[in-house]
Scaffold this motif. Structure first.
Motif, mmCIF file in Angstrom:
data_model
loop_
_atom_site.group_PDB
_atom_site.id
_atom_site.type_symbol
_atom_site.label_atom_id
_atom_site.label_comp_id
_atom_site.label_asym_id
_atom_site.label_seq_id
_atom_site.Cartn_x
_atom_site.Cartn_y
_atom_site.Cartn_z
ATOM 1 N N ARG A 323 39.475 -34.617 84.198
ATOM 2 C CA ARG A 323 39.152 -33.244 83.828
ATOM 3 C C ARG A 323 38.125 -32.620 84.783
ATOM 4 O O ARG A 323 38.241 -31.444 85.145
ATOM 5 N N ASN A 324 37.166 -33.418 85.169
ATOM 6 C CA ASN A 324 36.134 -32.930 86.085
ATOM 7 C C ASN A 324 36.740 -32.536 87.427
ATOM 8 O O ASN A 324 36.393 -31.488 88.002
ATOM 9 N N TYR A 325 37.668 -33.345 87.927
ATOM 10 C CA TYR A 325 38.341 -33.041 89.192
ATOM 11 C C TYR A 325 39.167 -31.765 89.074
ATOM 12 O O TYR A 325 39.149 -30.891 89.955
ATOM 13 N N LYS A 326 39.897 -31.616 87.950
ATOM 14 C CA LYS A 326 40.755 -30.448 87.756
ATOM 15 C C LYS A 326 39.904 -29.174 87.674
ATOM 16 O O LYS A 326 40.245 -28.150 88.286
ATOM 17 N N GLU A 327 38.792 -29.220 86.955
ATOM 18 C CA GLU A 327 37.923 -28.052 86.830
ATOM 19 C C GLU A 327 37.285 -27.690 88.174
ATOM 20 O O GLU A 327 37.109 -26.515 88.498
ATOM 21 N N THR A 328 36.954 -28.695 88.947
ATOM 22 C CA THR A 328 36.368 -28.443 90.274
ATOM 23 C C THR A 328 37.361 -27.717 91.174
ATOM 24 O O THR A 328 37.006 -26.762 91.885
ATOM 25 N N MET A 329 38.627 -28.145 91.142
ATOM 26 C CA MET A 329 39.646 -27.511 91.966
ATOM 27 C C MET A 329 39.927 -26.083 91.501
ATOM 28 O O MET A 329 40.132 -25.178 92.322
ATOM 29 N N LEU A 330 39.918 -25.852 90.189
ATOM 30 C CA LEU A 330 40.117 -24.494 89.678
ATOM 31 C C LEU A 330 38.989 -23.564 90.117
ATOM 32 O O LEU A 330 39.214 -22.418 90.514
ATOM 33 N N MET A 331 37.768 -24.060 90.042
ATOM 34 C CA MET A 331 36.615 -23.262 90.452
ATOM 35 C C MET A 331 36.669 -22.957 91.949
ATOM 36 O O MET A 331 36.358 -21.840 92.381
ATOM 37 N N LYS A 332 37.072 -23.938 92.731
ATOM 38 C CA LYS A 332 37.198 -23.742 94.172
ATOM 39 C C LYS A 332 38.234 -22.661 94.483
ATOM 40 O O LYS A 332 38.029 -21.806 95.349
ATOM 41 N N ALA A 333 39.359 -22.686 93.757
ATOM 42 C CA ALA A 333 40.414 -21.692 93.973
ATOM 43 C C ALA A 333 39.932 -20.293 93.598
ATOM 44 O O ALA A 333 40.250 -19.303 94.268
ATOM 45 N N ARG A 334 39.148 -20.185 92.509
ATOM 46 C CA ARG A 334 38.617 -18.876 92.104
ATOM 47 C C ARG A 334 37.656 -18.341 93.156
ATOM 48 O O ARG A 334 37.664 -17.138 93.479
ATOM 49 N N ASN A 335 36.778 -19.215 93.665
ATOM 50 C CA ASN A 335 35.781 -18.787 94.654
ATOM 51 C C ASN A 335 36.431 -18.283 95.935
ATOM 52 O O ASN A 335 35.965 -17.306 96.542
ATOM 53 N N PHE A 336 37.521 -18.936 96.347
ATOM 54 C CA PHE A 336 38.198 -18.543 97.575
ATOM 55 C C PHE A 336 39.266 -17.468 97.327
ATOM 56 O O PHE A 336 39.833 -16.929 98.271
ATOM 57 N N GLY A 337 39.563 -17.212 96.059
ATOM 58 C CA GLY A 337 40.611 -16.242 95.737
ATOM 59 C C GLY A 337 41.978 -16.694 96.177
ATOM 60 O O GLY A 337 42.851 -15.880 96.529
ATOM 61 N N ASP A 338 42.196 -18.015 96.143
ATOM 62 C CA ASP A 338 43.460 -18.594 96.613
ATOM 63 C C ASP A 338 44.367 -18.819 95.398
ATOM 64 O O ASP A 338 44.146 -19.725 94.584
ATOM 65 N N ARG A 339 45.400 -17.999 95.289
ATOM 66 C CA ARG A 339 46.297 -18.088 94.123
ATOM 67 C C ARG A 339 47.125 -19.368 94.151
ATOM 68 O O ARG A 339 47.310 -20.030 93.113
ATOM 69 N N ASP A 340 47.597 -19.768 95.337
ATOM 70 C CA ASP A 340 48.392 -21.005 95.442
ATOM 71 C C ASP A 340 47.572 -22.224 95.047
ATOM 72 O O ASP A 340 48.058 -23.109 94.331
ATOM 73 N N LEU A 341 46.355 -22.258 95.535
ATOM 74 C CA LEU A 341 45.485 -23.374 95.184
ATOM 75 C C LEU A 341 45.193 -23.381 93.685
ATOM 76 O O LEU A 341 45.113 -24.441 93.061
ATOM 77 N N TYR A 342 45.063 -22.191 93.096
ATOM 78 C CA TYR A 342 44.805 -22.102 91.658
ATOM 79 C C TYR A 342 45.973 -22.642 90.850
ATOM 80 O O TYR A 342 45.792 -23.362 89.855
ATOM 81 N N LEU A 343 47.198 -22.309 91.268
ATOM 82 C CA LEU A 343 48.389 -22.807 90.570
ATOM 83 C C LEU A 343 48.500 -24.325 90.686
ATOM 84 O O LEU A 343 48.860 -25.011 89.725
ATOM 85 N N LYS A 344 48.205 -24.839 91.899
ATOM 86 C CA LYS A 344 48.227 -26.306 92.085
ATOM 87 C C LYS A 344 47.192 -26.981 91.203
ATOM 88 O O LYS A 344 47.447 -28.037 90.619
ATOM 89 N N ALA A 345 46.005 -26.377 91.091
ATOM 90 C CA ALA A 345 44.949 -26.964 90.263
ATOM 91 C C ALA A 345 45.350 -26.959 88.796
ATOM 92 O O ALA A 345 45.048 -27.899 88.046
ATOM 93 N N GLN A 346 46.060 -25.902 88.352
ATOM 94 C CA GLN A 346 46.510 -25.848 86.963
ATOM 95 C C GLN A 346 47.533 -26.939 86.656
ATOM 96 O O GLN A 346 47.625 -27.428 85.515
ATOM 97 N N ASN A 347 48.308 -27.330 87.663
ATOM 98 C CA ASN A 347 49.375 -28.324 87.478
ATOM 99 C C ASN A 347 48.904 -29.764 87.688
ATOM 100 O O ASN A 347 49.735 -30.680 87.654
ATOM 101 N N ILE A 348 47.614 -29.960 87.956
ATOM 102 C CA ILE A 348 47.089 -31.329 88.119
ATOM 103 C C ILE A 348 47.207 -32.068 86.797
ATOM 104 O O ILE A 348 46.771 -31.573 85.741
ATOM 105 N N ASN A 349 47.814 -33.253 86.805
ATOM 106 C CA ASN A 349 48.020 -34.052 85.592
ATOM 107 C C ASN A 349 46.744 -34.798 85.204
ATOM 108 O O ASN A 349 45.950 -35.191 86.064
ATOM 109 N N THR A 350 46.596 -35.033 83.914
ATOM 110 C CA THR A 350 45.467 -35.842 83.381
ATOM 111 C C THR A 350 46.060 -36.903 82.452
ATOM 112 O O THR A 350 45.999 -36.784 81.214
ATOM 113 N N PRO A 351 46.664 -37.950 83.035
ATOM 114 C CA PRO A 351 47.385 -38.935 82.205
ATOM 115 C C PRO A 351 46.491 -39.664 81.211
ATOM 116 O O PRO A 351 46.914 -39.963 80.091
ATOM 117 N N SER A 352 45.268 -39.951 81.598
ATOM 118 C CA SER A 352 44.378 -40.668 80.678
ATOM 119 C C SER A 352 44.055 -39.815 79.462
ATOM 120 O O SER A 352 43.995 -40.311 78.326
#
Length: 361
Positions: A323-352
């Protein structure tokens, strides 16, 4: 060492005589004789006792430097006749020149690319001019040592290369402390010669190295070798003492391994834990040894509760990292305004996290 200290006392006494400080000069000469018998010190003391030197303020026939001058033979020894100094102006000027020098090349009056033959030739010329037996000017002994040290360093290829690269020890000191010239530190620690100035003079002018000095060096070498042999066991013992805490720690670790038994189960299969089992409640897989039934005498229910607790704790830690990794990637995408990166971050799996939710449901 005593001889050098005695010579230094004599030179300082001569300086005091030139200033008219007779009592201080007399004390230094007496100290010189107590360190090492020098003919020059004896002669100067005898002259003081005979009144050959007087204070500058009361002397009517002393030279400008306070040293009483001897009458010349042509004037019949009269006190008011023309006088002759103990040393010539040229000799005094030669000492003063050496005193002002800042490096060994300047001491010998050669260039930095001068060959050995030119350096030796310059030394021979200066040695004849500055030898204390011929030059009685104040500071002649130190000047003689300075040229000896200079030729010893500059005619040795390795020492000369080191000197050219790093200079002398004195040249690396701060400017506020650099008060001495090359003349005054002829025997600096960084560039010591193997022979004294007198021995170098004898070698250049056909003399041999005194056997007494060679014997003393050999004796010092053997003494140092003996001390080194004596210190080696001590250093080995000291090293053992330093390593003792580490040795004890390793020993305790090895001893503790004998008293700690293997765990009853493992969450991952291995050669030792090869028999698969599942807990009765959450169906968590775990692995035990072949002799589990004969070796384990405790409650299987409590054992399986421990298995489930450990498994759930591991899932919680893994879920937190995911969860921490996924939230970090989402925040990074928001800061850069990168929509593709934001979509990839939303699709990151959290199997545990998914497993943990399924178990709780």
């Amino acid at each position: 060492m005593n001889k050098e200290a005695a010579e230094d006392c004599v030179e300082r006494a001569v300086s005091y005589l030139s200033e008219g400080k007779i009592e201080k000069a007399e004390k230094l000469l007496a100290k010189s004789l107590s360190l090492h018998p020098l003919k020059r010190a004896e002669e100067l003391l005898e002259k003081i006792k005979c009144g050959a030197y007087t204070k500058k303020a009361t002397s009517g026939n002393t030279s400008d430097d306070g040293v009483r001058q001897r009458p010349t033979a042509g004037q019949g020894g009269k006190a008011d006749s023309a006088t002759e100094a103990e040393y010539t102006t040229e000799q005094l000027e030669a000492v003063k020149r050496i005193k002002k020098c800042k490096d060994y090349y300047e001491v010998l009056g050669v260039t930095k690319d001068a060959p050995d033959t030119e350096i030796k030739k310059a030394y021979k010329k200066l040695a004849l001019q500055l030898h204390p037996d011929k030059n009685k000017a104040p500071g002649a002994v130190e000047a003689f040592k300075a040229i000896g040290n200079a030729v010893a360093i500059l005619t040795d290829s390795e020492k000369r290369k080191s000197y050219d690269l790093y200079g002398s020890e004195e040249q690396h000191q701060p400017a506020t402390r650099r008060t001495r010239t090359q003349y005054e530190y002829a025997y600096s620690r960084g560039f010591e010669t193997e022979f004294t100035a007198e021995e170098l003079f004898n070698m250049f002018f056909g003399g041999n190295i005194p056997t007494q000095h060679v014997y003393m060096r050999q004796r010092r070498f053997h003494r140092a070798e003996h001390q080194q042999q004596y210190r080696e066991p001590q250093s080995g013992y000291a090293a053992f003492i330093n390593l003792l805490p580490i040795i004890l720690l390793i020993g305790l670790s090895m001893m503790s391994s004998f008293f700690i038994s293997d765990p009853i189960y493992s969450l991952t299969p291995s050669q030792k834990f090869s028999v698969a089992r599942k807990t009765n409640q959450l169906k968590i897989p775990y692995y035990v040894k072949d002799n589990f039934h004969s070796e384990y005498q405790g409650s299987v229910g409590r054992l399986e509760a421990s298995v489930e607790e450990e498994y759930l704790n591991n899932l919680k830690h893994s879920c937190y990292r995911e969860r921490n990794y996924k939230e970090t990637m989402l925040m990074k995408a928001r800061n850069f305004g990168d929509r593709d990166l934001y979509l990839k971050a939303q699709n990151i799996n959290t199997p545990s996290c998914d497993k943990l939710n399924s178990l709780h449901n």
